[in-house]
Enzyme design. Structure first.
Site, PDB file in Angstrom:
ATOM      1  CE  LYS A  53      -3.858  -2.034   2.343  1.00  0.00           C
ATOM      2  NZ  LYS A  53      -4.234  -2.561   3.638  1.00  0.00           N
ATOM      3  CD  GLN A  97      -3.912  -4.703   6.445  1.00  0.00           C
ATOM      4  OE1 GLN A  97      -3.935  -3.647   5.812  1.00  0.00           O
ATOM      5  NE2 GLN A  97      -4.224  -5.857   5.908  1.00  0.00           N
ATOM      6  CG  ASP A 120     -10.752  -0.813   4.584  1.00  0.00           C
ATOM      7  OD1 ASP A 120     -10.391  -1.256   3.483  1.00  0.00           O
ATOM      8  OD2 ASP A 120     -10.116  -0.970   5.641  1.00  0.00           O
TER       9      ASP A 120
HETATM   10  N1  GUN Z   1      -6.959  -7.154   5.369  1.00  0.00           N
HETATM   11  C1  GUN Z   1      -7.087  -7.861   4.210  1.00  0.00           C
HETATM   12  N2  GUN Z   1      -7.793  -7.142   3.315  1.00  0.00           N
HETATM   13  C2  GUN Z   1      -8.123  -5.972   3.904  1.00  0.00           C
HETATM   14  C3  GUN Z   1      -8.847  -4.825   3.468  1.00  0.00           C
HETATM   15  O1  GUN Z   1      -9.357  -4.729   2.346  1.00  0.00           O
HETATM   16  N3  GUN Z   1      -8.958  -3.829   4.386  1.00  0.00           N
HETATM   17  C4  GUN Z   1      -8.425  -3.909   5.621  1.00  0.00           C
HETATM   18  N4  GUN Z   1      -8.595  -2.877   6.450  1.00  0.00           N
HETATM   19  N5  GUN Z   1      -7.744  -4.964   6.065  1.00  0.00           N
HETATM   20  C5  GUN Z   1      -7.598  -5.988   5.196  1.00  0.00           C
END
Ligand code: GUN
Length: 305
Positions: A53, A97, A120
């Site tokens: 990211k 996360q 998200d």
């Molecule tokens: N962990 C795995 N995929 C995601 C996601 O799309 N968002 C978040 N916040 N955590 C994740």
């Protein structure tokens, strides 16, 4: 032989559009969008996601602010950080996360994120806007899958779509987005009776269950479009021999390296039946990050308050 839907190429296309949006803000004298990522504990997969990211943020000019918290962080400390980020005018998007370490209440934490910064799309306010078909911040993976399907020119109106999986992150929002585009949608899951027969009805099959190679070629309607959201690491040779029977290169990699990434769909088998398939890796994975950065730009460009 089916067409491979190249998620990496489409993610590049989406990221380029975000980069241009960031550039427009700069010419208007506005600051770069800011994305705060909160990572609690030391889950190795989460560290990889977060690293990817922040590399993507750098590429498009978004400021990435990482907050790494210890495994034994209390709920109160996590919530204090979220409140601080909610109040920070330099932060446009907040991502906590997942999964959080045991003992932390992720629902409580996610519900505390300001809906305007919820990149998200997991906050009930944004989920409600999606349910009503109104604009808002929508979950990244299904949004990016819809963008890929649109780019591929798939007409969704009247089409029979089966979404395999009912998670809040992918399955449920994906089903709503397909419905919004006038598809006839079935959500199937682990308790669905005769799953293969239900999947065989699908003109569009979206698999998001996290079960390596669950979907066999015989589950797929000839000519269907298959979107594989699963990203699974397989290290079991016996399982690999079964699910990679039509994919000798994967099996070879598994033998040579001890493990290999694969989706919920048996890619080699799907390629012989479907009209188009997303690969794993290189399909939906890169699209999720592109969707996240598109949401961060959207959040930065939206009026606050
Ligand atoms: N962990 C795995 N995929 C995601 C996601 O799309 N968002 C978040 N916040 N955590 C994740």
């Amino acid at each position: 032989m089916a067409t491979i839907l190249d998620g990496k190429a489409h993610a590049d296309h989406m990221l380029e559009s975000v980069r241009r949006g960031v550039e427009v803000r700069r010419t208007q004298g506005l600051r770069a969008p800011g994305l705060a990522v909160v990572l609690v504990g030391d889950d190795p997969a989460s560290h990889v996601y977060v690293r990817n990211k922040s590399a993507a943020c750098t590429r498009v000019g978004i400021t990435s602010i990482e907050h790494r918290l210890a495994m034994d962080t209390s709920q109160a400390d996590l919530e204090a950080l979220i409140n601080q980020l909610n109040a920070d005018p330099e932060v446009d998007g907040i991502l906590v996360q997942l999964p959080l370490p045991k003992g932390l209440d992720s629902k409580r934490a996610l519900h505390l994120i300001s809906p305007a910064k919820d990149v998200d799309g997991f906050h009930p306010m944004n989920q409600g806007l999606l349910l009503e078909g109104l604009p808002g911040l929508r979950p990244c993976t299904p949004t990016a899958c819809m963008s890929l399907l649109a780019h591929h020119g798939l007409e969704l109106k009247g089409l029979r779509a089966v979404v395999l999986g009912r998670s809040e992150i992918v399955g449920k929002p994906m089903a709503l987005m397909l419905l919004e585009q006038h598809a006839t949608v079935t959500i199937a899951h682990s308790r669905t009776r005769d799953l293969p027969a239900v999947c065989r009805e699908a003109d569009l099959l979206v698999a998001a269950v996290g079960r390596p190679g669950l979907v066999e070629g015989s589950w797929i309607k000839p000519g269907a479009v298959v979107v594989d959201v699963g990203i699974n690491r397989v290290d079991d040779l016996a399982l690999g021999a079964r699910i990679f029977a039509a994919e000798p290169k994967k099996l070879e990699t598994l033998r040579a390296k001890g493990s290999v990434l694969c989706g919920d769909v048996r890619f080699g088998e799907a390629m012989q039946v479907a009209s188009a398939v997303t690969p794993v890796p290189g399909g939906v994975g890169p699209l999720t990050i592109a969707g996240l950065l598109a949401n961060t730009l959207l959040a930065a460009d939206s009026p606050k308050g």
